[in-house]
Enzyme design. Structure first.
Site, PDB file in Angstrom:
ATOM      1  N   ASP A   1     -40.542 -57.887  88.980  1.00 34.71           N
ATOM      2  CA  ASP A   1     -39.729 -58.996  89.462  1.00 34.71           C
ATOM      3  C   ASP A   1     -40.527 -60.288  89.342  1.00 34.71           C
ATOM      4  O   ASP A   1     -41.647 -60.382  89.834  1.00 34.71           O
ATOM      5  CB  ASP A   1     -39.339 -58.741  90.923  1.00 34.71           C
TER       6      ASP A   1
ATOM      7  N   SER B   1     -33.180 -60.678  98.323  1.00 36.12           N
ATOM      8  CA  SER B   1     -33.810 -61.888  97.827  1.00 36.12           C
ATOM      9  C   SER B   1     -33.987 -62.881  98.982  1.00 36.12           C
ATOM     10  O   SER B   1     -34.665 -62.571  99.955  1.00 36.12           O
ATOM     11  CB  SER B   1     -32.995 -62.475  96.678  1.00 36.12           C
TER      12      SER B   1
ATOM     13  N   HIS C   1     -35.785 -58.359  88.952  1.00 39.68           N
ATOM     14  CA  HIS C   1     -35.207 -58.858  90.211  1.00 39.68           C
ATOM     15  C   HIS C   1     -33.921 -58.117  90.568  1.00 39.68           C
ATOM     16  O   HIS C   1     -33.596 -57.970  91.733  1.00 39.68           O
ATOM     17  CB  HIS C   1     -34.938 -60.353  90.084  1.00 39.68           C
TER      18      HIS C   1
END
Length: 758
Positions: free
Chosen positions: A687, A601, A722
């Site tokens: 995501d 991320s 995600h």
């Protein structure tokens, strides 16, 4: 983009330096997918950037989907020789995990709630059993003896995730709630991975679902204390939670009331019930300031009231409760954790009547004073005690103090449960307002997760008492004594000392032969706290020295540590990571040519930045759901969550200095002609935080620019969000994929003598 990092993300190991494998050679005969170039110009502040791959953003395009599938096919060919290693790591994870297990029951009102996992099943099963009230508080709050795989009399199943997930490509629960009387159970389900949930309500007396179904809600649901309403959050088109709504059971969803709507695109909205369930507490904020609004439940005509206006630019949280005075009378008070004249935050107590005055004239009583060495993370209450979460010497800790005399000279001294490890994490895992105990979670790098109940201090037992309820079992002959965790320090070019957590198998010698892996995150004031990870053992057992770099931008050393790694100081995050890598290369533990890097991320942005800064220092880089095109995303407020990022990175739309600074480090725009190491970008099609298009574009740019022969691949989960795919076995295989890529790249595929499953 904001997320809690994958705690078990990092590690890799060596066999012999001469045995570095042949992934690159195997790629020579393969041709990676080449996306067509379609000129797209983006102009801001007089600067034009030509983006040839922006067309890959068209998610509904069959051509884009075909390209992504081709990327998967390419990575499968390039990494196909790693399949035996992936399978071995998967079996090690599986072999160390007690698949049929259960959580420690947690009491809420008249029930004990817990979850079961069953061997061979992907998802947990949520259960409950009635609690007893005998008049002995500690006994009544002692969890029942529940055995793995054994149903107990009166046990009820609330939700079987395996049944719910049947026939679905993805399954995740985004929140659940039970009414105070225990009759209704609400749960929110995502079957796409896009973090938009459908809310269902079950009557636990009959097992039947109510006709009330609410689509497209966000995380978190709560019933009103009387059980007639349910509260939920809705996101806007940019995926920002902006509305809290109330649904009256049995009425049309179209009649649902908007309790509050936040129109500022840079502010995040959430809610919870106060600990005593007397108020709905709305939290509105960004990383730099916030606002709390309260709604009383005991007055149907009450309107929302604001604790401190956002205009004061105070970052705070507020908890209303009833405090008993010396005369035995209870009066309303609010405990506030805030950064007003306190960069590391402090805790104050305020009478709500004070809030009608200008802030400068209000009287606040200090409960926990400010310290340059202690970061105050938050505070909450039970009916008898204040619970404070702090961070000291990088370690998260819990302190409690009685409510008697709170905020006065008669205030009790704080009591902190004592643990015997240097590097650990202890946090509050939930508690009931009336309970005589609080639930604590505890873990360290080599201590599996423990659950404690801490009996709150009393005059008869002023130190309280820690009661171990469970230590998560680790199978396969695991012994913590086989591993070593130490705290080391790297030194940045500006003299800043950077804390490192260095993990290794005890048999590794300091003889320059081992492989190493450096993991980092460094954003949003999130700390990479000590935590046990079964999957990580597979890398340590292959001789990888695993370094967690606690770099600036995280929260390990207080608020300054965060502020020195954000906005116009963001590059400190990247250079700190390189400095941590240099420490490892010079430590004597590893061969400097056998170091990999891992992050996800915002940590994926970190991976892209260090790939451009110092590609020669890494043999391989794995970037999980990587935020590698942040400037494009943040320049477009219509993209998911983009406006919320301005407080983290700066606003490049309005500020040319921020634009220029970001453009100088953003991974995608700084790819250049250099020999890049092996790189794997791991992402998910659905995501909503870091869109798949970012790694898809980045991989194309890397392949076009690299002067080296190392393969650059993208692995995309077409049904995940995600956090990747949803089932635990699928998640284990995803972790095995990442770790096998690293281990293979470092020549660390063989287990150390005596290591591995026993």
């Amino acid at each position: 983009m904001t997320q809690t990092p994958l705690q078990d993300s990092a590690s890799s190991s060596p066999d012999s330096a001469a045995a570095i494998p042949t992934a690159a050679a195997s790629a020579d005969s393969l041709r990676p997918p080449v996306a067509k170039k379609v000129r797209h110009e983006r102009t801001h502040h007089g600067d034009t950037f030509v983006d040839n791959y922006e067309w890959l953003r068209e998610k509904e395009s069959a051509e884009v989907v075909d390209h992504l599938k081709a990327e998967n096919a390419y990575q499968e060919e390039v990494t196909g020789h790693q399949e035996p290693l992936r399978e071995a790591i998967f079996q090690e994870i599986k072999g160390r995990t007690q698949e049929t297990d259960l959580s420690v029951p947690n009491r809420k009102d008249g029930w004990w709630y817990f979850s079961r996992s069953v061997e061979g099943k992907e998802y947990g099963i949520q259960c409950r059993v009635r609690a007893q009230d005998t008049g002995n508080p500690v006994a009544d709050w002692t969890p029942p003896a529940v055995e793995a795989g054994v149903e107990i009399p009166g046990e009820e199943v609330l939700l079987d995730g395996n049944v719910e997930a049947e026939g679905k490509p993805f399954f995740s629960v985004g929140g659940s709630a039970v009414t105070v009387d225990g009759n209704l159970y609400a749960y929110a389900v995502d079957n796409a991975g896009d973090e938009r949930f459908t809310l269902h309500i079950k009557d636990l007396r009959t097992g039947e679902l109510l006709p009330d179904v609410i689509e497209n809600i966000f995380y978190g649901v709560s019933f009103s204390p009387d059980g007639t309403r349910i509260f939920y959050t809705v996101v806007d088109d940019s995926w920002r939670p902006y509305q809290v709504k109330s649904h009256v059971l049995g009425t049309p969803v179209t009649d649902d009331e908007v309790i509050y709507q936040e129109d500022d695109a840079a502010m995040w909205l959430g809610f919870e019930l106060s600990s005593d369930r007397r108020h709905l507490v709305l939290g509105i904020g960004c990383s730099e300031y916030s606002e709390t609004r309260l709604l009383r439940f005991d007055d149907p005509t009450a309107a929302l009231t604001t604790v401190i206006s956002r205009n004061e630019r105070v970052l705070y949280e507020a908890e209303p409760f009833l405090l008993e005075g010396p005369d035995g009378e209870k009066s309303e008070r609010i405990v506030i954790t805030h950064n007003r004249n306190a960069v590391n935050s402090m805790v104050s107590l305020v009478d709500p009547a004070e809030l009608t005055k200008p802030l400068a004239e209000q009287h606040w009583s200090t409960v926990v004073e400010h310290s340059d060495d202690v970061r105050v993370n938050g505070a909450g209450v039970t009916s008898t005690h204040l619970i404070v979460s702090i961070r000291k010497d990088t370690i998260e800790r819990v302190q409690v103090m009685g409510l008697t005399g709170l905020g006065t000279p008669a205030q009790e001294a704080p009591v902190e449960p004592a643990f015997d490890e240097e590097l650990y994490t202890a946090g509050v895992g939930g508690s009931d307002y009336e309970a005589p105990v609080i639930r604590l979670g505890y873990t360290s790098y080599f201590t599996p997760s423990r659950v404690y109940d801490f009996v709150l201090p009393t005059p008869a037992q002023p130190a309280g008492e820690l009661l171990l309820r469970k230590e998560s079992p680790v199978l396969g002959g695991y012994s913590a004594a086989d591993y070593v965790a130490t705290r080391e320090w790297a030194v940045a070019a500006d003299g800043t000392r950077i804390p490192l957590s260095v993990l290794r198998h005890k048999s590794i010698k300091q003889d320059l032969t081992a492989a190493g892996l450096v993991y980092g995150y460094g954003s949003y004031e999130l700390s990479m706290d000590p935590g046990f990870g079964i999957a990580r053992l597979s890398l340590l057992d292959r001789g990888v020295v695993f370094v967690i770099a606690h770099i600036r931008g995280g929260g390990e050393l207080g608020r300054h540590w965060y502020e020195d790694g954000k906005k116009l100081a963001k590059k400190n995050t990247f250079t700190d990571f390189v400095d941590a890598t240099d420490w490892l290369a010079g430590s004597g533990w590893v061969d400097p040519s056998r170091i990999a890097a891992l992050g996800g991320s915002a940590g994926g942005l970190l991976m892209g930045a260090v790939a451009n800064l110092a590609p020669e220092k890494y043999a391989a880089i794995v970037a999980q759901v990587p935020f590698v095109d942040p400037l494009t995303s943040i320049l477009d407020p219509e993209l998911p969550l983009s406006a919320l990022e301005w407080e983290e990175w700066g606003n490049p739309i309005t500020d040319p200095e921020v634009y220029a600074y970001m453009k100088s480090y953003t991974p995608y725009e700084n790819v250049h002609s250099v020999a890049y190491p092996r790189i794997a970008a791991v992402t998910s099609f659905n995501d909503t935080r870091v869109l798949y298009v970012e790694p898809a574009k980045w991989v194309q740019a890397l392949r076009s620019a690299t002067t080296g022969a190392e393969p650059i691949v993208m692995k995309i989960e077409m049904d995940g969000g995600h956090g990747g795919a949803s089932g635990r076995y699928v998640q284990w295989r995803e972790r095995a994929w990442d770790y096998a890529f690293i281990a293979d790249s470092l020549g660390a595929v063989e287990l150390l003598p005596g290591a591995g499953l026993k």
